[in-house]
Write an enzyme that holds these catalytic residues in place. Structure first.
Site, PDB file in Angstrom:
ATOM      1  N   MET A  28     -26.872 -46.447  -1.842  1.00  0.00           N
ATOM      2  CA  MET A  28     -26.521 -47.272  -0.683  1.00  0.00           C
ATOM      3  C   MET A  28     -25.644 -46.471   0.278  1.00  0.00           C
ATOM      4  O   MET A  28     -24.922 -47.044   1.098  1.00  0.00           O
ATOM      5  CB  MET A  28     -25.826 -48.559  -1.140  1.00  0.00           C
ATOM      6  CG  MET A  28     -26.753 -49.400  -2.021  1.00  0.00           C
ATOM      7  SD  MET A  28     -26.345 -51.141  -2.039  1.00  0.00           S
ATOM      8  CE  MET A  28     -24.775 -51.094  -2.841  1.00  0.00           C
ATOM      9  N   ALA A  30     -22.643 -43.799   1.712  1.00  0.00           N
ATOM     10  CA  ALA A  30     -21.219 -43.521   1.459  1.00  0.00           C
ATOM     11  C   ALA A  30     -21.139 -42.589   0.244  1.00  0.00           C
ATOM     12  O   ALA A  30     -20.428 -42.852  -0.727  1.00  0.00           O
ATOM     13  CB  ALA A  30     -20.423 -44.796   1.246  1.00  0.00           C
ATOM     14  N   LEU A  31     -21.887 -41.506   0.328  1.00  0.00           N
ATOM     15  CA  LEU A  31     -22.092 -40.637  -0.827  1.00  0.00           C
ATOM     16  C   LEU A  31     -20.819 -39.904  -1.233  1.00  0.00           C
ATOM     17  O   LEU A  31     -20.039 -39.459  -0.397  1.00  0.00           O
ATOM     18  CB  LEU A  31     -23.197 -39.612  -0.527  1.00  0.00           C
ATOM     19  CG  LEU A  31     -24.561 -40.205  -0.166  1.00  0.00           C
ATOM     20  CD1 LEU A  31     -25.587 -39.080   0.022  1.00  0.00           C
ATOM     21  CD2 LEU A  31     -25.045 -41.199  -1.228  1.00  0.00           C
ATOM     22  N   HIS A  35     -22.625 -39.405  -6.692  1.00  0.00           N
ATOM     23  CA  HIS A  35     -24.012 -39.501  -6.199  1.00  0.00           C
ATOM     24  C   HIS A  35     -24.673 -38.123  -6.207  1.00  0.00           C
ATOM     25  O   HIS A  35     -25.834 -37.978  -6.581  1.00  0.00           O
ATOM     26  CB  HIS A  35     -24.046 -40.009  -4.756  1.00  0.00           C
ATOM     27  CG  HIS A  35     -23.636 -41.430  -4.565  1.00  0.00           C
ATOM     28  ND1 HIS A  35     -22.520 -41.779  -3.850  1.00  0.00           N
ATOM     29  CD2 HIS A  35     -24.201 -42.587  -4.973  1.00  0.00           C
ATOM     30  CE1 HIS A  35     -22.413 -43.105  -3.815  1.00  0.00           C
ATOM     31  NE2 HIS A  35     -23.417 -43.624  -4.498  1.00  0.00           N
ATOM     32  N   ASP A 149     -23.117 -47.785 -13.435  1.00  0.00           N
ATOM     33  CA  ASP A 149     -23.673 -49.144 -13.356  1.00  0.00           C
ATOM     34  C   ASP A 149     -24.604 -49.319 -14.556  1.00  0.00           C
ATOM     35  O   ASP A 149     -25.831 -49.351 -14.420  1.00  0.00           O
ATOM     36  CB  ASP A 149     -24.424 -49.325 -12.030  1.00  0.00           C
ATOM     37  CG  ASP A 149     -23.508 -49.094 -10.845  1.00  0.00           C
ATOM     38  OD1 ASP A 149     -22.729 -49.980 -10.519  1.00  0.00           O
ATOM     39  OD2 ASP A 149     -23.542 -47.976 -10.266  1.00  0.00           O
TER      40      ASP A 149
END
Ligand code: AMP
Length: 281
Positions: A28, A30-31, A35, A149
């Site tokens: 999504m 906003a690395l 990430h 996650d």
């Protein structure tokens, strides 16, 4: 690095070198370095890597959370370019949701009944809807998901197996800041005091795990001790701490070292909700 903004451009990119194994990293934006570790993992197992950047409205159950989601597109593109990423996919809502912003229904085999699924109705349906739509459009050979996650990763594996998607789900370990805080796009919204307090999540969980006596402490007592210690940190308010079977994500009543088990935590730190998880055994 190719910037892909339409389904036609995506089809063209896919058709260029059909024999190449494609790795896909959904994000999504906003690395952060966490990430980028997923991108590197994808690059190490595939011939070309495509990263998607899309803030998916259907997985947010609070409008203010969606509105507050950081947008750092220019910096994201520079970071991906510097890594030698092959393509970035920047879809519109219309491309992903031609019939409107609705989630599909899924059989998650109860993996969504606990933790994030219990507290954020519709979150996993929204996430799985957009991820399966990406699978349909991109047709990747591999898709990389972070253990940060963990429940999301478990649910995607379940969907892929149940629905027969021809993609291999590759897990990536949790990337942490020097003080142990799990990297997250949300961390940039923490105020300086809150940022310092947030490091206690990893500090408390990891210290308690290293001192855990499996014969003397039940999972419930362990979770309660962690909750109490976390709630004593000024900016932190615990949502849950839970010891769960790593395969079923059901809370365990007794420790059984024959079954892989993790501790999961979600806390409110100031205005920001943070999650983390660590293996017990
Ligand atoms: P997000 O942009 O938050 O949806 O995350 C995109 C992917 O990056 C997901 O698979 C996350 O689990 C993964 N991810 C986010 N933070 C981390 C981290 N600190 N370590 C490893 N993976 C992460």
């Amino acid at each position: 690095m190719e910037h892909i903004r339409s389904i036609e451009e995506l089809a063209h990119w896919k058709s260029k070198e059909l024999e190449k194994k494609t790795g896909f990293v959904p994000t999504m934006g906003a690395l952060h370095v966490g990430h980028l570790s997923l991108v590197r993992l994808s690059q190490s197992i595939s011939d070309r890597t495509l990263v998607s950047i899309y803030v998916n409205p259907t997985q947010f159950n609070k409008a203010e959370d969606l509105a507050a989601y950081p947008d750092t597109l220019e910096a994201d593109l520079r970071a991906l370019e510097a890594l030698g990423c092959d393509a970035v996919f920047l879809p519109s809502a219309q491309m992903l949701y031609p019939d409107g912003l609705k989630s599909r229904r899924f059989d998650f085999n109860q993996l969504d009944h606990s933790m994030e699924g219990a507290g954020r109705p519709g979150h996993f349906e929204g996430m799985a809807t957009v991820v399966t739509r990406f699978f349909e459009l991109i047709e990747p050979d591999f898709a990389v998901f972070g253990e940060k996650d963990y429940q999301q990763l478990s649910i995607i594996k379940q969907v892929v197996t149940k629905e027969g998607w021809p993609v291999e789900i590759v897990p990536a370990g949790i990337f942490r800041e020097a003080d142990g805080l799990a990297m997250s796009s949300r961390n940039m919204r923490l105020l300086p005091d809150e940022r310092e307090d947030a490091a206690q999540i990893f500090a408390i969980l990891s210290t308690r795990i290293s001192r855990l006596n499996l014969q003397e402490t039940s999972p419930k007592a362990f979770a309660n001790q962690c909750t109490e210690a976390l709630n004593a940190v000024p900016s932190i308010q615990v949502d849950y701490v839970s010891c769960c079977d790593a395969a079923t994500l059901q809370q365990v009543d007794e420790f059984n070292t024959a079954r892989s088990t993790r501790v999961f935590a979600a806390v409110q730190c100031g205005k920001v909700r943070l999650i983390d998880n660590l293996p017990l055994f």
